[in-house]
Design a protein around this motif. Structure first.
Motif, short mmCIF file in Angstrom:
data_model
loop_
_atom_site.label_atom_id
_atom_site.label_comp_id
_atom_site.label_asym_id
_atom_site.label_seq_id
_atom_site.Cartn_x
_atom_site.Cartn_y
_atom_site.Cartn_z
N GLY A 266 -40.04 71.45 -40.43
CA GLY A 266 -38.64 71.54 -40.85
C GLY A 266 -38.41 72.46 -42.02
O GLY A 266 -37.26 72.64 -42.45
N LYS A 267 -39.45 73.10 -42.54
CA LYS A 267 -39.28 74.02 -43.67
C LYS A 267 -38.62 75.30 -43.20
O LYS A 267 -38.97 75.86 -42.17
CB LYS A 267 -40.64 74.34 -44.29
N LYS A 268 -37.64 75.79 -44.00
CA LYS A 268 -36.89 76.98 -43.63
C LYS A 268 -37.47 78.20 -44.35
O LYS A 268 -37.95 78.11 -45.48
CB LYS A 268 -35.42 76.83 -44.00
N TYR A 269 -37.36 79.38 -43.67
CA TYR A 269 -37.87 80.63 -44.22
C TYR A 269 -36.78 81.70 -44.11
O TYR A 269 -36.06 81.78 -43.10
CB TYR A 269 -39.11 81.12 -43.47
N ASP A 270 -36.70 82.51 -45.14
CA ASP A 270 -35.77 83.63 -45.15
C ASP A 270 -36.50 84.87 -44.63
O ASP A 270 -37.41 85.38 -45.29
CB ASP A 270 -35.24 83.88 -46.56
N ILE A 271 -36.12 85.36 -43.45
CA ILE A 271 -36.83 86.48 -42.85
C ILE A 271 -36.56 87.78 -43.58
O ILE A 271 -37.21 88.80 -43.30
CB ILE A 271 -36.47 86.64 -41.36
N ASN A 272 -35.62 87.78 -44.52
CA ASN A 272 -35.32 88.99 -45.28
C ASN A 272 -36.15 89.09 -46.56
O ASN A 272 -36.02 90.05 -47.32
CB ASN A 272 -33.83 89.04 -45.64
N GLU A 273 -37.00 88.07 -46.81
CA GLU A 273 -37.84 88.13 -48.00
C GLU A 273 -38.81 89.30 -47.92
O GLU A 273 -39.23 89.71 -46.83
CB GLU A 273 -38.64 86.82 -48.15
N ARG A 274 -39.19 89.81 -49.08
CA ARG A 274 -40.04 90.99 -49.13
C ARG A 274 -41.42 90.71 -48.54
O ARG A 274 -41.98 91.51 -47.82
CB ARG A 274 -40.18 91.44 -50.59
N HIS A 275 -41.99 89.55 -48.87
CA HIS A 275 -43.33 89.18 -48.37
C HIS A 275 -43.17 88.01 -47.40
O HIS A 275 -43.42 86.87 -47.74
CB HIS A 275 -44.28 88.82 -49.51
#
Length: 691
Positions: free
Chosen positions: A628-637
């Motif tokens: 359920g953890k969310k990730y921002d695909i626009n992050e640099r790494h």
């Protein structure tokens, strides 16, 4: 178009006199090539480098020239490839710009790559459309598309409307009609239509004006000025290159006598000790995967080396089967502490691919190996592998050409890590190899097992053990229209208590159908070659499904928004519904926890369901892992490779509807939801006994 000249130099003369004759040949054709090169570059320094590199390549590749095409067309193909390579070299940016035909080349700079090359070869170099298509390796139809779209772009630059306003069913005939190549029946039909259609008349008039303008410009290309000292400067650089080559040759000749003695000693050891090969690779090969192939005689040590501009590439070995051709390589920067990798079809290509390789399979993707001891400890060396297409015959020689490498940038936050996605930079050069390869056989085992996954029958049909991969072939039943499995993802495969991991990029669709209601797939796993299976356990991971669940919602732009609706246990928000040209509709569902679907399948209908309109869409979303953890695909790494079973939820969908009737507003009237796509996590194990 530059007038054609009679070639004063024969192919026989070039074979006899070599470099000198090639330079003379370019001297007689310099105007046309200079004009073509000017569509890429804007300074004499750049053009001198372009001619210098091209002449070197023509000289090197001349023994392979075959009379299946003209010598000039063959040279032009090398010239264009060199333009591509040098165009990416930042050290060759123009410091000055000539005024010659500046308006034309400025307009050409607005074109896309394929459009620009098609137009330049036709209108600047003066090739026929057929020869240009052959040189660019595209079909005649693709060539026509590039030419037509390029002319439309120039049409916009000349102040016309950005889009054609005539009847869309006749657009494809415009170009052939103006060139006089449209077949008679279509020509008559178009002329009858034009007589009654003002919009098509305007389209043809504007396109004809641009084509006439281009034709008049190409006639002036014969007067394209080449600086008087141009070829002299190129010739001087080539003479210095030859002098340096002679010095290196003398040095290598002295070293040859020493190496010959060492090789003879090693051959003697091989004859004396029957187990030398196995021990030798244990001692000398750092790559564990390659070591295993060599020890099982599935490949041979090659150590082919080529060097360009301080970067040395070594092809260590190649292992081939019907799945792929796996090439193991090492790249060393001998001048500075840089690490480079290569990517197939991005500066790396097989010259004789169509002759020796099969297109029934696809090259496999392998992520960068950033954790091996060599790649972590050595700042100027990278050891990796690359997948090429499989061979069509049992043996072959791969002619591999490398012109571009990607630079790896070390992550500043971790001195031992490498970030391959930050500040992407490239190294250009010329590295050529001839790699001998022998295709190894695969072993097939029939399976006969059927299981149910999410209530849908799945058949497991065949297990294939090849040297470079293990393949599981299976079929999915599609009789239930209300729910179907699109993809099955596997975690691992256990054969005789040995476990191999699945390729994380999922299952591949196979062309042949098993029968009317079954679709065939195959999944890849790590290799198990040499193992005779008795018991096979298939650990499932997830299934991607399409669910049919229809709902129709009436849209009314006069109401206040946002408004909500319930669907599949979730609340969907209609944030905006606007009439116009275009009409705008915004649909959102930002709450993804416990949401049944990742993506809605829907359509927007106007007030008149048969009206002529088109729809475009912009989407936003969020990536969520199994926990359920969310990730921002626009992050640099962005750590995509590390995320466990990611799901991508669409949260906002912005739809624009355009009317194909000028000046007419689109009135959105109905939202038709057909169903949705979702992912189900699985823990099932399918157990199969193999006879």
């Amino acid at each position: 178009m530059i007038p054609a000249k009679i070639d004063p130099i024969s192919i026989t003369t070039i074979r006899e006199k070599g470099m000198e004759s090639i330079i003379d040949w370019f001297g007689h054709h310099k105007e046309s090539f200079y004009a073509l090169g000017w569509s890429y570059f804007r300074s004499q320094r750049q053009m001198e480098e372009l001619f210098y590199q091209t002449i070197l390549k023509v000289y090197k590749e001349f023994p392979r020239f075959k009379n299946v095409t003209t010598f000039e067309t063959w040279v032009t193909s090398i010239f264009i490839n060199t333009c591509h390579e040098l165009h990416e070299d930042r050290s060759l940016q123009a410091s000055e710009e000539s005024e010659q035909h500046k308006d034309l080349f400025k307009a050409f700079d607005q074109l896309k790559k394929h459009e620009k090359e098609a137009m330049a070869l036709t209108y600047i170099k003066g090739l026929s459309r057929e020869d240009a298509a052959q040189l660019l390796r595209v079909s005649a139809e693709e060539m026509k598309v590039h030419m037509f779209s390029g002319i439309q772009t120039l049409r916009k630059e000349m102040g016309y409307r950005p889009t054609l306003n005539g009847c869309s069913e006749y657009h494809n005939d415009y170009f052939d009609y103006l060139e006089g190549t449209l077949e008679r029946s279509k020509k008559v039909a178009l002329e009858i239509h034009i007589y009654h259609c003002q919009h098509c008349q305007e389209d043809l008039a504007s396109l004809q004006e641009i084509m006439l303008t281009l034709s008049s410009v190409t006639e002036k290309m014969a007067d394209f000025h080449v600086p008087s000292d141009f070829m002299g400067n190129v010739k001087a650089r080539l003479a210095e290159k030859e002098r340096q080559r002679q010095l290196k040759f003398k040095k290598r000749k002295r070293m040859g006598f020493v190496l010959a003695g060492v090789i003879a000693l090693l051959i003697g050891i091989e004859v004396i000790a029957g187990t030398f090969s196995n021990l030798y690779y244990t001692w000398t090969e750092e790559d564990q995967e390659l070591r295993a192939f060599l020890q099982q005689d599935l490949g041979e040590r090659l150590d082919l080396v080529a060097e360009s501009d301080g970067v040395k590439i070594k092809i260590k070995s190649a292992v081939a089967d019907h799945v792929q051709t796996l090439v193991f390589y090492e790249i060393e920067d001998t001048a500075t502490d840089n690490q480079y990798v290569m990517h197939y079809n991005d500066g790396v290509f097989v010259e004789n691919e169509h002759e020796i390789m099969s297109r029934e399979m696809f090259p496999r993707y392998y992520p960068l190996d950033l954790e091996s001891d060599v790649n972590k400890d050595k700042k100027n060396v990278y050891q990796g592998k690359m997948s090429l297409l499989p061979l069509t015959s049992d043996k072959g020689t791969i002619k591999l050409q490398i012109t571009k490498l990607q630079k790896l940038i070390r992550n500043s936050s971790d001195s031992n890590g490498i970030n391959p996605y930050e500040n992407i930079d490239f190294k250009t050069g010329e590295w050529n190899f001839e790699i001998p390869v022998t295709k190894q056989p695969a072993i097939e085992y029939a399976l006969d097992e059927e299981a149910e996954i999410e209530g849908i029958p799945v058949r497991f049909n065949k297990l294939i053990l090849a040297p470079t991969a293990t393949i599981l072939q299976f079929g999915i039943n599609h009789e239930q229209p209300e729910k179907r499995i699109d993809v099955i993802n596997f975690d691992n495969l256990e054969v005789n208590n040995k476990i191999v991991k699945a390729d994380r990029y999922g299952s591949l669709f196979m062309n042949p159908e098993l029968d009317m209601n079954w679709i065939a797939f195959q999944a890849y796993f790590d290799p198990l070659y040499g193992e005779k299976p008795k018991q096979v356990n298939i650990q499932l991971k997830s299934a991607q499904l399409t669910v049919e669940d229809r709902k129709t919602v009436e849209l009314d732009a006069s109401k206040d928004y946002p408004q909500t609706l319930e669907y599949a246990g979730s609340t969907i928000t209609l944030e905006k519904v606007e009439i116009g040209q275009p009409a705008n509709i915004v649909i959102s569902d930002r709450e993804v926890e416990n949401r049944a679907f990742e993506l809605l399948n829907f359509n927007i209908l106007g007030e008149d369901e048969n009206e002529n309109s088109s729809m475009e869409m912009e989407q936003e979303g969020v990536l969520v892992d199994k926990s359920g953890k969310k990730y921002d695909i626009n992050e640099r790494h962005f750590p995509f490779e590390e995320i466990e079973q990611p799901r991508y939820f669409f949260t906002v969908q912005n739809i624009r509807m355009h009317s194909n009737n000028p000046g007419e507003d689109v009135i959105p009237k109905w939202l038709e939801i057909y169903g949705y796509n979702t992912t189900k996590y699985l823990d099932d194990v399918v157990k199969i006994s193999v006879e």
